[in-house]
Design a protein around this motif. Sequence first.
Motif, mmCIF file in Angstrom:
data_model
loop_
_atom_site.group_PDB
_atom_site.id
_atom_site.type_symbol
_atom_site.label_atom_id
_atom_site.label_comp_id
_atom_site.label_asym_id
_atom_site.label_seq_id
_atom_site.Cartn_x
_atom_site.Cartn_y
_atom_site.Cartn_z
ATOM 1 N N ASP A 206 40.034 41.722 58.715
ATOM 2 C CA ASP A 206 38.556 41.498 58.961
ATOM 3 C C ASP A 206 37.771 41.764 60.079
ATOM 4 O OD1 ASP A 206 36.361 39.523 57.592
ATOM 5 O OD2 ASP A 206 36.325 38.661 59.519
ATOM 6 N N ALA B 233 35.707 36.714 49.184
ATOM 7 C CA ALA B 233 34.887 38.237 49.653
ATOM 8 C C ALA B 233 36.365 39.077 50.052
ATOM 9 C CB ALA B 233 34.082 38.196 50.786
ATOM 10 N N GLN B 234 37.250 38.409 50.770
ATOM 11 C CA GLN B 234 38.634 38.873 51.362
ATOM 12 C C GLN B 234 39.464 39.246 50.075
ATOM 13 O OE1 GLN B 234 39.083 39.683 54.704
ATOM 14 N NE2 GLN B 234 36.889 39.354 54.572
ATOM 15 N N SER C 194 38.465 40.008 47.401
ATOM 16 C CA SER C 194 37.538 41.356 46.652
ATOM 17 C C SER C 194 37.976 42.732 47.561
ATOM 18 C CB SER C 194 36.393 41.085 46.600
ATOM 19 O OG SER C 194 35.831 39.922 45.811
ATOM 20 N N HIS C 195 37.831 42.415 48.853
ATOM 21 C CA HIS C 195 38.365 43.655 49.806
ATOM 22 C C HIS C 195 39.815 43.976 49.244
ATOM 23 C CE1 HIS C 195 34.626 43.548 51.760
ATOM 24 N NE2 HIS C 195 34.657 42.652 52.282
ATOM 25 N N LYS D 218 34.441 33.118 51.939
ATOM 26 C CA LYS D 218 35.177 34.183 52.637
ATOM 27 C C LYS D 218 36.499 34.403 52.198
ATOM 28 C CE LYS D 218 35.704 36.437 56.531
ATOM 29 N NZ LYS D 218 34.503 37.446 57.123
#
Length: 182
Positions: free
Chosen positions: A149, A88-89, A91-92, A85
Amino acid sequence: MIDMTWLSALLLGAGCLALGYLIGARHSARLFLSPRVSKDTDITSNGKKKNQVKQPLEIEKLADILEDFKMVLVVRNDLKMGKGKIAAQCSHATLGLYKKILHRAPKALNRWEMCGQVKVVVKIESEDDMLVLQERAKSLNLPTHITIDAGRTQIAPNSRTVMAILGPVEMVDDVTGGLKLL
């Protein structure tokens, strides 16, 4: 006769290559060195769209005089996100900041890329602390992006998870230097 034809072809090719180089160098310098300004569409009070030109970011000026740029990703530790997680965050956040400054500070982005796209991941203990950090970055005219998110997996919807900040190393360290590595 064959030697003259070969020599003529070689000279013609070399001349074309030199001419192409000169033309390309002159035009590419204008394309890549001129500041790029994006047009965004806004809605006016009467409901009609208008094009608004966004000005280059202040960080663009620093790219001309300072060499070392880096990005710091500030991850909220209180959310207890799993490793995937967090990845991914981050990367965002990286992509969000990249898109935000792509047209408004291309020299700064290029400087960061020339430095190897340095990214450092640190942790912070609360959303409030992250927002204070963002205000500090804004006061120094450093661009930031906070990822929010959707809440489909591990954490509550609309949680601020990661803040990305990009700029000259000394200025970014002034904002995030007191934080510990994740």
